[in-house]
Scaffold this motif. Structure first.
Motif, PDB file in Angstrom:
ATOM      1  N   GLY A  13       0.814  -1.213   0.000  1.00  0.00           N
ATOM      2  CA  GLY A  13       0.000   0.000   0.000  1.00  0.00           C
ATOM      3  C   GLY A  13       0.847   1.262   0.000  1.00  0.00           C
ATOM      4  N   PHE A  14       1.887   1.264   0.830  1.00  0.00           N
ATOM      5  CA  PHE A  14       2.795   2.412   0.850  1.00  0.00           C
ATOM      6  C   PHE A  14       3.474   2.596  -0.503  1.00  0.00           C
ATOM      7  N   ALA A  15       3.896   1.509  -1.124  1.00  0.00           N
ATOM      8  CA  ALA A  15       4.573   1.604  -2.422  1.00  0.00           C
ATOM      9  C   ALA A  15       3.637   2.208  -3.467  1.00  0.00           C
ATOM     10  N   GLY A  16       2.413   1.713  -3.525  1.00  0.00           N
ATOM     11  CA  GLY A  16       1.450   2.239  -4.491  1.00  0.00           C
ATOM     12  C   GLY A  16       1.091   3.686  -4.226  1.00  0.00           C
ATOM     13  N   SER A  17       0.782   3.989  -2.992  1.00  0.00           N
ATOM     14  CA  SER A  17       0.402   5.350  -2.624  1.00  0.00           C
ATOM     15  C   SER A  17       1.571   6.317  -2.795  1.00  0.00           C
ATOM     16  N   GLY A  18       2.764   5.884  -2.399  1.00  0.00           N
ATOM     17  CA  GLY A  18       3.942   6.734  -2.551  1.00  0.00           C
ATOM     18  C   GLY A  18       4.198   7.088  -3.997  1.00  0.00           C
ATOM     19  N   LEU A  19       4.030   6.100  -4.871  1.00  0.00           N
ATOM     20  CA  LEU A  19       4.203   6.357  -6.300  1.00  0.00           C
ATOM     21  C   LEU A  19       3.193   7.375  -6.813  1.00  0.00           C
ATOM     22  N   VAL A  20       1.941   7.219  -6.418  1.00  0.00           N
ATOM     23  CA  VAL A  20       0.915   8.170  -6.856  1.00  0.00           C
ATOM     24  C   VAL A  20       1.226   9.570  -6.325  1.00  0.00           C
ATOM     25  N   HIS A  21       1.689   9.663  -5.082  1.00  0.00           N
ATOM     26  CA  HIS A  21       2.066  10.963  -4.525  1.00  0.00           C
ATOM     27  C   HIS A  21       3.101  11.658  -5.407  1.00  0.00           C
ATOM     28  N   LEU A  22       4.056  10.889  -5.943  1.00  0.00           N
ATOM     29  CA  LEU A  22       5.131  11.476  -6.735  1.00  0.00           C
ATOM     30  C   LEU A  22       4.734  11.720  -8.187  1.00  0.00           C
ATOM     31  N   VAL A  23       3.942  10.825  -8.757  1.00  0.00           N
ATOM     32  CA  VAL A  23       3.601  10.915 -10.176  1.00  0.00           C
ATOM     33  C   VAL A  23       2.394  11.822 -10.425  1.00  0.00           C
ATOM     34  N   ARG A  24       1.447  11.807  -9.515  1.00  0.00           N
ATOM     35  CA  ARG A  24       0.224  12.615  -9.684  1.00  0.00           C
ATOM     36  C   ARG A  24      -0.119  13.359  -8.391  1.00  0.00           C
ATOM     37  N   PRO A  25       0.761  14.236  -7.926  1.00  0.00           N
ATOM     38  CA  PRO A  25       0.515  14.932  -6.656  1.00  0.00           C
ATOM     39  C   PRO A  25      -0.769  15.757  -6.656  1.00  0.00           C
ATOM     40  N   GLN A  26      -1.214  16.175  -7.823  1.00  0.00           N
ATOM     41  CA  GLN A  26      -2.426  16.991  -7.907  1.00  0.00           C
ATOM     42  C   GLN A  26      -3.660  16.241  -7.393  1.00  0.00           C
ATOM     43  N   VAL A  27      -3.596  14.914  -7.384  1.00  0.00           N
ATOM     44  CA  VAL A  27      -4.706  14.113  -6.866  1.00  0.00           C
ATOM     45  C   VAL A  27      -4.929  14.408  -5.383  1.00  0.00           C
ATOM     46  N   PHE A  28      -3.843  14.678  -4.671  1.00  0.00           N
ATOM     47  CA  PHE A  28      -3.921  14.844  -3.223  1.00  0.00           C
ATOM     48  C   PHE A  28      -4.128  16.298  -2.791  1.00  0.00           C
ATOM     49  N   GLU A  29      -3.900  17.240  -3.677  1.00  0.00           N
ATOM     50  CA  GLU A  29      -3.990  18.649  -3.287  1.00  0.00           C
ATOM     51  C   GLU A  29      -5.354  19.030  -2.719  1.00  0.00           C
ATOM     52  N   PRO A  30      -6.473  18.592  -3.333  1.00  0.00           N
ATOM     53  CA  PRO A  30      -7.772  18.962  -2.751  1.00  0.00           C
ATOM     54  C   PRO A  30      -8.029  18.319  -1.387  1.00  0.00           C
ATOM     55  N   LEU A  31      -7.271  17.286  -1.056  1.00  0.00           N
ATOM     56  CA  LEU A  31      -7.470  16.579   0.203  1.00  0.00           C
ATOM     57  C   LEU A  31      -6.717  17.216   1.361  1.00  0.00           C
ATOM     58  N   MET A  32      -5.784  18.107   1.036  1.00  0.00           N
ATOM     59  CA  MET A  32      -4.939  18.718   2.067  1.00  0.00           C
ATOM     60  C   MET A  32      -5.722  19.779   2.834  1.00  0.00           C
ATOM     61  N   PRO A  33      -5.619  19.756   4.158  1.00  0.00           N
ATOM     62  CA  PRO A  33      -6.264  20.815   4.947  1.00  0.00           C
ATOM     63  C   PRO A  33      -5.696  22.183   4.566  1.00  0.00           C
ATOM     64  N   ALA A  34      -6.523  23.208   4.641  1.00  0.00           N
ATOM     65  CA  ALA A  34      -6.124  24.560   4.246  1.00  0.00           C
ATOM     66  C   ALA A  34      -4.952  25.083   5.076  1.00  0.00           C
ATOM     67  N   TRP A  35      -4.805  24.622   6.304  1.00  0.00           N
ATOM     68  CA  TRP A  35      -3.766  25.148   7.186  1.00  0.00           C
ATOM     69  C   TRP A  35      -2.380  24.593   6.887  1.00  0.00           C
ATOM     70  N   VAL A  36      -2.274  23.591   5.985  1.00  0.00           N
ATOM     71  CA  VAL A  36      -0.972  23.006   5.662  1.00  0.00           C
ATOM     72  C   VAL A  36      -0.234  23.914   4.674  1.00  0.00           C
ATOM     73  N   PRO A  37       0.947  24.406   5.057  1.00  0.00           N
ATOM     74  CA  PRO A  37       1.721  25.224   4.117  1.00  0.00           C
ATOM     75  C   PRO A  37       2.456  24.332   3.109  1.00  0.00           C
ATOM     76  N   ALA A  38       2.836  24.902   1.994  1.00  0.00           N
ATOM     77  CA  ALA A  38       3.629  24.202   0.970  1.00  0.00           C
ATOM     78  C   ALA A  38       3.028  22.834   0.659  1.00  0.00           C
ATOM     79  N   ARG A  39       1.780  22.829   0.280  1.00  0.00           N
ATOM     80  CA  ARG A  39       1.043  21.576   0.075  1.00  0.00           C
ATOM     81  C   ARG A  39       1.740  20.619  -0.888  1.00  0.00           C
ATOM     82  N   ARG A  40       2.156  21.122  -2.045  1.00  0.00           N
ATOM     83  CA  ARG A  40       2.788  20.242  -3.043  1.00  0.00           C
ATOM     84  C   ARG A  40       4.033  19.589  -2.450  1.00  0.00           C
ATOM     85  N   GLU A  41       4.835  20.354  -1.736  1.00  0.00           N
ATOM     86  CA  GLU A  41       6.060  19.817  -1.144  1.00  0.00           C
ATOM     87  C   GLU A  41       5.746  18.779  -0.073  1.00  0.00           C
ATOM     88  N   VAL A  42       4.705  19.017   0.694  1.00  0.00           N
ATOM     89  CA  VAL A  42       4.292  18.047   1.715  1.00  0.00           C
ATOM     90  C   VAL A  42       3.825  16.755   1.055  1.00  0.00           C
TER      91      VAL A  42
END
Length: 127
Positions: A13-42
């Protein structure tokens, strides 16, 4: 000592999710809480962390440290998962709401699998 099934599933699960985080980070951007700075980097950093944990879990020499790191990572993202679940109430997608709320109780067995992996490593492997 062999890797427990839960830890194998966690590593996959970590391998699959980690890959998606790196290849398609935009998928996770709407899921990030507003208070998190530097969302893409996180998002990218958490992808790297997930991949490192996945590899560390399957290598006996690093399994103990990776198991504890995996548990810490899962606990660290739990507040974000709660925020995503709360935010999903504004969504018109029942599927998104189900996923957002459904993943919360899954964190518990995932943390348990990480701890079991840490404990399954031979003591001499962590030195």
């Amino acid at each position: 000592m062999s890797l427990p099934l839960g830890a194998r599933l966690l590593a996959a699960g970590f391998a699959g999710s980690g890959l998606v985080h790196l290849v398609r980070p935009q998928v996770f951007e709407p899921l990030m809480p507003a208070w998190v700075p530097a969302r893409r980097e996180v998002i990218l950093g958490s992808g790297v962390a997930e991949l490192a944990c996945a590899v560390g879990l399957v290598v006996p020499r690093t399994r103990r440290a990776a198991g504890w790191a995996s548990a810490a990572l899962l606990l660290g993202v739990w507040p974000g998962n709660w925020q995503m679940a709360l935010d999903s109430r504004r969504s018109s997608s029942p599927a998104f709401q189900a996923v957002a709320w459904g993943r919360l109780p899954l964190q518990v067995p995932m943390v348990r699998a990480a701890v079991a992996a840490a404990r399954s490593a031979p003591r001499s492997a962590s030195r």
